[in-house]
Design a protein around this motif. Structure first.
Motif, PDB file in Angstrom:
ATOM      1  N   LEU A  50       0.842  -1.210   0.000  1.00  0.00           N
ATOM      2  CA  LEU A  50       0.000   0.000   0.000  1.00  0.00           C
ATOM      3  C   LEU A  50       0.871   1.251   0.000  1.00  0.00           C
ATOM      4  N   GLY A  52       0.776   2.547  -3.205  1.00  0.00           N
ATOM      5  CA  GLY A  52       1.156   2.748  -4.610  1.00  0.00           C
ATOM      6  C   GLY A  52       0.871   1.593  -5.549  1.00  0.00           C
ATOM      7  N   GLU A 107       4.761  -4.510  -5.960  1.00  0.00           N
ATOM      8  CA  GLU A 107       5.163  -3.154  -5.588  1.00  0.00           C
ATOM      9  C   GLU A 107       5.040  -2.237  -6.809  1.00  0.00           C
ATOM     10  N   ASP A 108       4.849  -0.963  -6.564  1.00  0.00           N
ATOM     11  CA  ASP A 108       4.717  -0.029  -7.690  1.00  0.00           C
ATOM     12  C   ASP A 108       6.052   0.257  -8.371  1.00  0.00           C
TER      13      ASP A 108
HETATM   14 MG    MG Z   1       4.914   2.568  -2.358  1.00  0.00          MG
END
Ligand code: MG
Ligand code: IMP
Length: 190
Positions: A50, A52, A107-108
Protein backbone atom coordinates in the motif's frame (compact mmCIF):
# COMPACT_ATOMS: atom_id res chain seq x y z
CA UNK A 1 -18.36 26.97 -16.73
CA UNK A 2 -19.36 24.17 -19.14
CA UNK A 3 -17.92 20.66 -19.02
CA UNK A 4 -15.71 21.34 -22.04
CA UNK A 5 -14.25 24.49 -20.46
CA UNK A 6 -13.54 22.83 -17.12
CA UNK A 7 -9.80 22.31 -16.58
CA UNK A 8 -8.96 18.61 -16.53
CA UNK A 9 -6.96 17.26 -13.63
CA UNK A 10 -5.95 14.13 -15.55
CA UNK A 11 -5.18 15.81 -18.88
CA UNK A 12 -2.95 18.49 -17.42
CA UNK A 13 -0.47 19.87 -19.99
CA UNK A 14 2.15 19.88 -17.22
CA UNK A 15 1.98 16.06 -17.20
CA UNK A 16 3.94 14.37 -19.99
CA UNK A 17 2.85 10.81 -20.67
CA UNK A 18 5.77 8.45 -20.11
CA UNK A 19 3.82 5.18 -20.40
CA UNK A 20 0.33 5.29 -21.84
CA UNK A 21 -2.65 3.14 -20.82
CA UNK A 22 -2.30 0.76 -23.76
CA UNK A 23 1.35 -0.03 -23.02
CA UNK A 24 0.59 -0.44 -19.32
CA UNK A 25 -2.23 -2.86 -19.99
CA UNK A 26 -0.27 -4.93 -22.51
CA UNK A 27 2.77 -5.19 -20.25
CA UNK A 28 0.78 -6.01 -17.11
CA UNK A 29 -1.08 -8.73 -18.99
CA UNK A 30 2.22 -10.20 -20.25
CA UNK A 31 3.62 -10.17 -16.68
CA UNK A 32 0.49 -11.96 -15.45
CA UNK A 33 0.86 -14.61 -18.15
CA UNK A 34 4.48 -15.18 -17.15
CA UNK A 35 3.49 -15.47 -13.48
CA UNK A 36 0.66 -17.88 -14.38
CA UNK A 37 3.09 -20.14 -16.17
CA UNK A 38 5.90 -19.87 -13.55
CA UNK A 39 3.54 -20.81 -10.69
CA UNK A 40 1.54 -23.47 -12.57
CA UNK A 41 0.13 -26.07 -10.16
CA UNK A 42 0.61 -23.80 -7.12
CA UNK A 43 -1.52 -21.44 -5.08
CA UNK A 44 -0.13 -17.94 -5.10
CA UNK A 45 -0.19 -15.51 -2.18
CA UNK A 46 -0.01 -11.91 -3.38
CA UNK A 47 1.07 -9.13 -1.06
CA UNK A 48 0.21 -5.67 -2.30
CA UNK A 49 2.31 -2.85 -0.95
CA UNK A 50 0.00 0.00 0.00
CA UNK A 51 -0.80 2.33 -1.39
CA UNK A 52 1.16 2.75 -4.61
CA UNK A 53 0.72 -0.81 -5.88
CA UNK A 54 -3.11 -0.77 -5.70
CA UNK A 55 -3.81 -0.06 -9.38
CA UNK A 56 -1.07 -2.33 -10.73
CA UNK A 57 -2.13 -5.10 -8.35
CA UNK A 58 -5.79 -4.94 -9.30
CA UNK A 59 -4.99 -5.15 -13.01
CA UNK A 60 -2.31 -7.82 -12.54
CA UNK A 61 -4.36 -10.17 -10.37
CA UNK A 62 -7.29 -10.17 -12.77
CA UNK A 63 -5.02 -11.59 -15.47
CA UNK A 64 -3.35 -14.26 -13.30
CA UNK A 65 -5.06 -17.56 -14.03
CA UNK A 66 -4.29 -19.36 -10.74
CA UNK A 67 -5.94 -19.83 -7.36
CA UNK A 68 -4.62 -16.90 -5.37
CA UNK A 69 -5.03 -15.20 -2.03
CA UNK A 70 -4.34 -11.59 -1.26
CA UNK A 71 -2.96 -9.58 1.62
CA UNK A 72 -1.67 -6.05 2.03
CA UNK A 73 1.20 -4.44 3.85
CA UNK A 74 1.44 -0.73 4.46
CA UNK A 75 4.92 0.70 4.13
CA UNK A 76 5.81 4.33 4.18
CA UNK A 77 9.20 5.62 3.16
CA UNK A 78 8.49 8.95 1.53
CA UNK A 79 5.93 11.04 3.38
CA UNK A 80 4.86 13.90 1.15
CA UNK A 81 8.33 14.58 -0.22
CA UNK A 82 9.67 13.45 -3.59
CA UNK A 83 13.01 12.42 -2.07
CA UNK A 84 13.57 9.16 -0.17
CA UNK A 85 14.41 9.64 3.48
CA UNK A 86 15.72 6.08 3.62
CA UNK A 87 13.37 5.59 6.56
CA UNK A 88 10.95 2.69 6.25
CA UNK A 89 7.92 2.37 8.52
CA UNK A 90 5.23 -0.36 8.65
CA UNK A 91 1.86 1.39 8.72
CA UNK A 92 -0.21 -1.81 8.34
CA UNK A 93 1.06 -5.33 8.94
CA UNK A 94 -0.11 -8.47 7.15
CA UNK A 95 -3.36 -10.14 8.22
CA UNK A 96 -2.31 -13.77 7.74
CA UNK A 97 0.80 -15.88 8.29
CA UNK A 98 3.19 -16.41 5.37
CA UNK A 99 4.36 -19.82 6.56
CA UNK A 100 4.44 -22.36 3.74
CA UNK A 101 3.13 -19.89 1.13
CA UNK A 102 4.42 -19.04 -2.32
CA UNK A 103 4.57 -15.31 -1.82
CA UNK A 104 4.71 -12.70 -4.56
CA UNK A 105 5.22 -9.13 -3.35
CA UNK A 106 3.60 -6.61 -5.69
CA UNK A 107 5.16 -3.15 -5.59
CA UNK A 108 4.72 -0.03 -7.69
CA UNK A 109 8.33 1.07 -8.17
CA UNK A 110 11.88 0.27 -7.16
CA UNK A 111 13.62 3.53 -6.50
CA UNK A 112 16.46 3.30 -3.92
CA UNK A 113 15.43 -0.31 -3.27
CA UNK A 114 15.41 0.29 0.49
CA UNK A 115 11.71 -0.48 0.95
CA UNK A 116 11.75 -3.80 -0.87
CA UNK A 117 15.02 -4.86 0.69
CA UNK A 118 13.58 -4.19 4.14
CA UNK A 119 10.39 -6.11 3.35
CA UNK A 120 12.13 -9.05 1.69
CA UNK A 121 14.29 -9.51 4.80
CA UNK A 122 11.23 -9.55 7.08
CA UNK A 123 9.26 -11.94 4.85
CA UNK A 124 12.16 -14.36 4.43
CA UNK A 125 12.27 -14.83 8.18
CA UNK A 126 8.58 -15.87 8.21
CA UNK A 127 9.13 -19.40 6.78
CA UNK A 128 7.75 -18.73 3.31
CA UNK A 129 7.85 -21.58 0.82
CA UNK A 130 9.09 -19.11 -1.82
CA UNK A 131 9.41 -15.37 -2.16
CA UNK A 132 9.52 -13.26 -5.33
CA UNK A 133 8.95 -9.63 -6.21
CA UNK A 134 6.95 -8.05 -9.03
CA UNK A 135 7.47 -4.32 -9.56
CA UNK A 136 5.76 -2.28 -12.24
CA UNK A 137 8.61 0.22 -12.58
CA UNK A 138 12.32 0.19 -11.90
CA UNK A 139 14.72 3.14 -11.75
CA UNK A 140 18.11 1.40 -11.82
CA UNK A 141 20.07 4.67 -11.69
CA UNK A 142 18.64 5.34 -8.23
CA UNK A 143 19.36 2.00 -6.55
CA UNK A 144 21.25 2.25 -3.28
CA UNK A 145 20.95 -1.46 -2.58
CA UNK A 146 20.53 -4.50 -4.83
CA UNK A 147 16.94 -5.76 -5.15
CA UNK A 148 16.29 -9.10 -6.77
CA UNK A 149 12.94 -8.48 -8.51
CA UNK A 150 11.88 -11.42 -10.67
CA UNK A 151 9.24 -9.47 -12.60
CA UNK A 152 9.77 -5.88 -13.77
CA UNK A 153 7.24 -4.07 -15.93
CA UNK A 154 9.27 -1.14 -17.25
CA UNK A 155 12.75 0.19 -16.62
CA UNK A 156 12.54 3.98 -16.56
CA UNK A 157 15.02 6.86 -16.33
CA UNK A 158 15.54 8.81 -13.16
CA UNK A 159 12.36 10.93 -13.26
CA UNK A 160 9.81 11.37 -10.51
CA UNK A 161 6.65 9.80 -11.96
CA UNK A 162 2.99 9.86 -10.98
CA UNK A 163 -0.16 7.99 -11.92
CA UNK A 164 -1.42 4.39 -12.09
CA UNK A 165 -1.19 4.23 -8.28
CA UNK A 166 1.87 6.43 -7.80
CA UNK A 167 1.34 9.67 -5.96
CA UNK A 168 2.89 12.91 -4.98
CA UNK A 169 1.48 14.10 -1.66
CA UNK A 170 -1.33 11.47 -2.02
CA UNK A 171 -2.64 12.96 -5.28
CA UNK A 172 -2.37 11.72 -8.90
CA UNK A 173 -2.86 8.01 -8.09
CA UNK A 174 -5.95 8.01 -10.33
CA UNK A 175 -4.20 8.88 -13.59
CA UNK A 176 -4.69 5.98 -16.05
CA UNK A 177 -1.12 6.46 -17.34
CA UNK A 178 2.38 7.03 -15.94
CA UNK A 179 3.20 10.71 -16.22
CA UNK A 180 6.18 12.95 -15.57
CA UNK A 181 5.48 16.47 -14.33
CA UNK A 182 7.33 18.95 -16.51
CA UNK A 183 7.34 21.53 -13.72
CA UNK A 184 7.02 19.57 -10.43
CA UNK A 185 6.29 22.78 -8.48
CA UNK A 186 3.12 23.22 -10.56
CA UNK A 187 1.55 19.95 -9.44
CA UNK A 188 -1.70 20.25 -7.52
CA UNK A 189 -1.11 19.95 -3.77
CA UNK A 190 -3.39 18.16 -1.32
MG1 MG B 1 4.91 2.57 -2.36
P1 IMP C 1 12.48 3.00 -2.42
O1 IMP C 1 12.51 2.45 -1.03
O2 IMP C 1 13.37 4.19 -2.56
O3 IMP C 1 12.74 1.96 -3.48
O4 IMP C 1 11.08 3.66 -2.60
C1 IMP C 1 10.00 2.99 -2.99
C2 IMP C 1 8.75 3.79 -2.75
O5 IMP C 1 8.95 5.20 -2.93
C3 IMP C 1 7.74 3.38 -3.77
O6 IMP C 1 6.98 2.31 -3.28
C4 IMP C 1 6.95 4.64 -3.97
O7 IMP C 1 5.90 4.70 -3.04
C5 IMP C 1 7.91 5.75 -3.70
N1 IMP C 1 8.47 6.29 -4.96
C6 IMP C 1 9.71 6.12 -5.46
N2 IMP C 1 9.87 6.74 -6.64
C7 IMP C 1 8.68 7.33 -6.90
C8 IMP C 1 8.20 8.11 -8.00
O8 IMP C 1 8.89 8.41 -9.00
N3 IMP C 1 6.91 8.53 -7.91
C9 IMP C 1 6.11 8.25 -6.85
N4 IMP C 1 6.52 7.49 -5.81
C10 IMP C 1 7.79 7.05 -5.83
Amino acid sequence: MSATERASFIHDPNLKVLIDTGRLQARVRAMAEQITSDYAGKNLHLIGVLKGACVFLSDLMRSIDLPLSLDFIGISSYGASTKSSGEVRITKDLDVSLAGKDVLVVEDIIDTGLTLNYMANIFRSREVSSLAIAALLDKPDRHEIAVDAKYIGFTIPNHFVVGYGLDVGELYRNLPFIGVPEIPENLVKS
